[in-house]
Design an enzyme around this catalytic site. Structure first.
Site, mmCIF file in Angstrom:
data_model
loop_
_atom_site.group_PDB
_atom_site.id
_atom_site.type_symbol
_atom_site.label_atom_id
_atom_site.label_comp_id
_atom_site.label_asym_id
_atom_site.label_seq_id
_atom_site.Cartn_x
_atom_site.Cartn_y
_atom_site.Cartn_z
ATOM 1 N N ASN A 190 -3.370 10.209 33.832
ATOM 2 C CA ASN A 190 -3.821 9.525 35.048
ATOM 3 C C ASN A 190 -3.082 8.192 35.207
ATOM 4 O O ASN A 190 -2.591 7.856 36.286
ATOM 5 C CB ASN A 190 -5.331 9.223 34.996
ATOM 6 C CG ASN A 190 -6.174 10.460 34.755
ATOM 7 O OD1 ASN A 190 -5.721 11.573 34.978
ATOM 8 N ND2 ASN A 190 -7.395 10.270 34.279
ATOM 9 N N TYR A 226 -11.233 21.176 30.493
ATOM 10 C CA TYR A 226 -12.588 20.608 30.529
ATOM 11 C C TYR A 226 -13.255 20.884 31.854
ATOM 12 O O TYR A 226 -12.596 21.076 32.868
ATOM 13 C CB TYR A 226 -12.600 19.123 30.175
ATOM 14 C CG TYR A 226 -12.097 18.178 31.239
ATOM 15 C CD1 TYR A 226 -10.736 17.972 31.420
ATOM 16 C CD2 TYR A 226 -12.988 17.454 32.022
ATOM 17 C CE1 TYR A 226 -10.275 17.081 32.376
ATOM 18 C CE2 TYR A 226 -12.545 16.549 32.972
ATOM 19 C CZ TYR A 226 -11.173 16.374 33.145
ATOM 20 O OH TYR A 226 -10.721 15.484 34.082
ATOM 21 N N ASN A 263 -10.181 3.358 24.634
ATOM 22 C CA ASN A 263 -10.828 4.562 25.172
ATOM 23 C C ASN A 263 -11.604 5.374 24.130
ATOM 24 O O ASN A 263 -11.296 6.540 23.872
ATOM 25 C CB ASN A 263 -9.755 5.458 25.796
ATOM 26 C CG ASN A 263 -9.799 5.383 27.309
ATOM 27 O OD1 ASN A 263 -10.795 4.941 27.886
ATOM 28 N ND2 ASN A 263 -8.717 5.803 27.942
ATOM 29 N N TYR A 264 -12.627 4.761 23.573
ATOM 30 C CA TYR A 264 -13.361 5.395 22.458
ATOM 31 C C TYR A 264 -14.199 6.587 22.936
ATOM 32 O O TYR A 264 -15.073 6.443 23.792
ATOM 33 C CB TYR A 264 -14.256 4.343 21.792
ATOM 34 C CG TYR A 264 -15.127 4.889 20.692
ATOM 35 C CD1 TYR A 264 -14.590 5.671 19.677
ATOM 36 C CD2 TYR A 264 -16.493 4.616 20.658
ATOM 37 C CE1 TYR A 264 -15.389 6.181 18.661
ATOM 38 C CE2 TYR A 264 -17.299 5.111 19.644
ATOM 39 C CZ TYR A 264 -16.738 5.892 18.659
ATOM 40 O OH TYR A 264 -17.536 6.391 17.667
ATOM 41 N N ARG A 295 -14.852 -4.722 32.700
ATOM 42 C CA ARG A 295 -16.317 -4.652 32.624
ATOM 43 C C ARG A 295 -16.914 -4.123 33.920
ATOM 44 O O ARG A 295 -17.820 -4.746 34.488
ATOM 45 C CB ARG A 295 -16.876 -6.043 32.293
ATOM 46 C CG ARG A 295 -16.331 -6.599 30.966
ATOM 47 C CD ARG A 295 -16.957 -7.907 30.599
ATOM 48 N NE ARG A 295 -16.750 -8.920 31.623
ATOM 49 C CZ ARG A 295 -17.458 -10.038 31.722
ATOM 50 N NH1 ARG A 295 -18.438 -10.279 30.870
ATOM 51 N NH2 ARG A 295 -17.206 -10.914 32.669
ATOM 52 N N ALA A 321 -17.886 -3.713 37.525
ATOM 53 C CA ALA A 321 -17.841 -4.634 38.662
ATOM 54 C C ALA A 321 -17.873 -6.100 38.225
ATOM 55 O O ALA A 321 -17.673 -7.010 39.028
ATOM 56 C CB ALA A 321 -18.999 -4.339 39.603
ATOM 57 N N ASP A 358 -8.448 3.923 33.777
ATOM 58 C CA ASP A 358 -7.055 4.425 33.717
ATOM 59 C C ASP A 358 -6.224 3.843 34.858
ATOM 60 O O ASP A 358 -5.069 3.451 34.668
ATOM 61 C CB ASP A 358 -7.011 5.962 33.833
ATOM 62 C CG ASP A 358 -7.860 6.651 32.780
ATOM 63 O OD1 ASP A 358 -8.100 6.045 31.722
ATOM 64 O OD2 ASP A 358 -8.286 7.802 33.025
HETATM 65 P P1 ADP Z 1 -13.824 2.544 32.524
HETATM 66 O O1 ADP Z 1 -13.436 3.468 33.628
HETATM 67 O O2 ADP Z 1 -12.849 2.527 31.396
HETATM 68 O O3 ADP Z 1 -15.269 2.699 32.110
HETATM 69 P P2 ADP Z 1 -14.653 0.111 33.929
HETATM 70 O O4 ADP Z 1 -15.894 0.768 34.372
HETATM 71 O O5 ADP Z 1 -14.786 -1.175 33.176
HETATM 72 O O6 ADP Z 1 -13.665 1.053 33.113
HETATM 73 O O7 ADP Z 1 -13.790 -0.161 35.247
HETATM 74 C C1 ADP Z 1 -12.430 -0.444 35.228
HETATM 75 C C2 ADP Z 1 -12.060 -1.206 36.464
HETATM 76 O O8 ADP Z 1 -12.411 -0.437 37.635
HETATM 77 C C3 ADP Z 1 -12.776 -2.533 36.640
HETATM 78 O O9 ADP Z 1 -12.133 -3.585 35.948
HETATM 79 C C4 ADP Z 1 -12.698 -2.707 38.150
HETATM 80 O O10 ADP Z 1 -11.403 -3.123 38.525
HETATM 81 C C5 ADP Z 1 -12.895 -1.289 38.653
HETATM 82 N N1 ADP Z 1 -14.325 -0.982 38.874
HETATM 83 C C6 ADP Z 1 -15.130 -0.185 38.143
HETATM 84 N N2 ADP Z 1 -16.373 -0.110 38.671
HETATM 85 C C7 ADP Z 1 -16.360 -0.885 39.779
HETATM 86 C C8 ADP Z 1 -17.326 -1.239 40.787
HETATM 87 N N3 ADP Z 1 -18.600 -0.778 40.753
HETATM 88 N N4 ADP Z 1 -16.938 -2.045 41.789
HETATM 89 C C9 ADP Z 1 -15.694 -2.525 41.861
HETATM 90 N N5 ADP Z 1 -14.721 -2.237 40.950
HETATM 91 C C10 ADP Z 1 -15.052 -1.461 39.921
#
Ligand code: ADP
Length: 328
Positions: free
Chosen positions: A40, A92, A173-174, A234, A236, A266
């Site tokens: 991705n 998957y 990416n655990y 993190r 949002a 990703d």
């Molecule tokens: P992962 O997909 O690895 O769990 P995160 O959930 O931390 O990663 O999200 C990665 C990035 O995606 C964030 O830093 C942000 O840029 C964007 N993002 C994720 N969720 C939101 C959200 N609810 N609103 C806005 N941006 C988001």
């Protein structure tokens, strides 16, 4: 600038709609596509204007052929992809529950990608290819699916590669199910973080792996490993960026309609790396990461249509823009 992404791409089956089953009850209609964390990211980095090579192993079945065709359509080099006769990629399925949760079930134990860096002859050819790259991108999933010896070989290679001026980007990416134990995951992840120049970590994964209650402990642990550029995603919440010990929090612009957060991390990594490799500051690269992720989570699936995606020109904007940042 040239980047190689190392990992696994799988066949994806995702529910699109429901049809009435013969014995009553809804049966999902499945859409088939391809996805995988480093795949991705590779796709979105290439769309961002950087020259990308994808490194994996595939079989000689029609699905492997189609993966190669998809990569070629994205302009991603496939010359370093080895083919194993008689094998096929992992698979998957996504299952949506009525309360909106998504569950993933994998059939990937026999995937050819598990043999990355395992065969001595193929490894030497691959190393020669990787040495021509400015940056290598891999993840904790790449490491989890590899054999122990292959991983040790890769670690030694990364040290040599960085010694020659190459840069390594890594997302932990655990995924607990891919590891024999959390201890094993912690040990391997730490070893590779010590060979990382740009760590693009998700706080939720760090919490699952290390039990962090607050971001502070996560930052402290990772900075003690000597990572020059540390990014903590993190959701949002503001992204944390730690450079040579200096910490900045960068706001995530609100996304009006979050449709599907698959591939958020990703695509963030892709926006970040595409901007960074084209000369943007780390702060501006975080903004590019946020923008790329915002587009991807506005659509269903990990790979969104190219027409709706952040173009290379937008990355250019990030390279030249001045970001407003707030100090923590
Ligand atoms: P992962 O997909 O690895 O769990 P995160 O959930 O931390 O990663 O999200 C990665 C990035 O995606 C964030 O830093 C942000 O840029 C964007 N993002 C994720 N969720 C939101 C959200 N609810 N609103 C806005 N941006 C988001």
């Amino acid at each position: 600038m040239k980047l190689a992404a190392l990992g696994e791409v799988m066949v994806e089956l995702a529910p699109q709609a429901s049809v009435q089953g013969r014995s009553g009850g809804d049966k999902p209609l499945l859409a088939q596509s391809y996805a995988g964390d480093t795949y991705n990211t590779a796709v979105y980095i290439a769309r961002g204007g950087v020259s990308v090579s994808y490194v994996t192993l595939l079989g000689d079945d029609p699905y492997s052929e189609e993966v190669l065709a998809r990569l070629a359509e994205e302009g991603i080099a496939t010359s370093a992809i080895a083919r194993l006769p008689g094998r096929c990629p992992g698979l998957y399925m996504i299952r949506n529950t009525p309360d909106g949760e998504r569950y993933f079930t994998y059939w990937r134990g026999q995937a050819p990608a598990r043999e990355l860096f395992a065969d001595a002859d193929r490894r030497e050819v691959l190393k020669a290819h990787l040495r021509t790259m400015d940056c290598l991108y891999l993840s904790g999933i790449t490491l989890a699916i590899m054999g122990e010896e292959a991983r040790a070989e890769l670690l030694v290679f990364l040290e040599e590669y960085r010694g020659q001026g190459g840069r390594v980007a890594f997302d932990s990416n655990y995924r607990p199910r891919l590891w024999a134990s959390a201890d094993a995951a912690r040990a391997v992840t730490s070893q590779f973080l010590q060979q990382t120049d740009m760590a693009l970590l998700t706080f939720e994964d760090e919490q699952a792996l290390w039990g962090d209650k607050r971001a502070g402990s996560c930052l402290k642990r990772n900075s003690s490993l000597g990572i020059a550029e540390l990014v903590i995603k993190r959701g949002a919440e503001p992204v944390l960026l730690q450079l040579e010990g200096e910490l900045t929090a960068i706001d995530v612009p609100p996304v009006p309609r979050v449709v599907d957060t698959t591939g958020a991390g990703d695509s963030f990594n892709a926006g970040y790396l595409a901007a960074r490799l084209q000369g943007a500051s780390p702060q501006a690269s975080v903004a590019a990461g946020n923008r790329c992720a915002a587009q991807v989570i506005g659509y269903r699936g990990a790979i969104i249509p190219r027409a709706t995606c952040m173009a290379a020109a937008e990355i250019e904007d990030c390279v030249t823009s001045k970001q407003v940042v707030t100090m923590v």
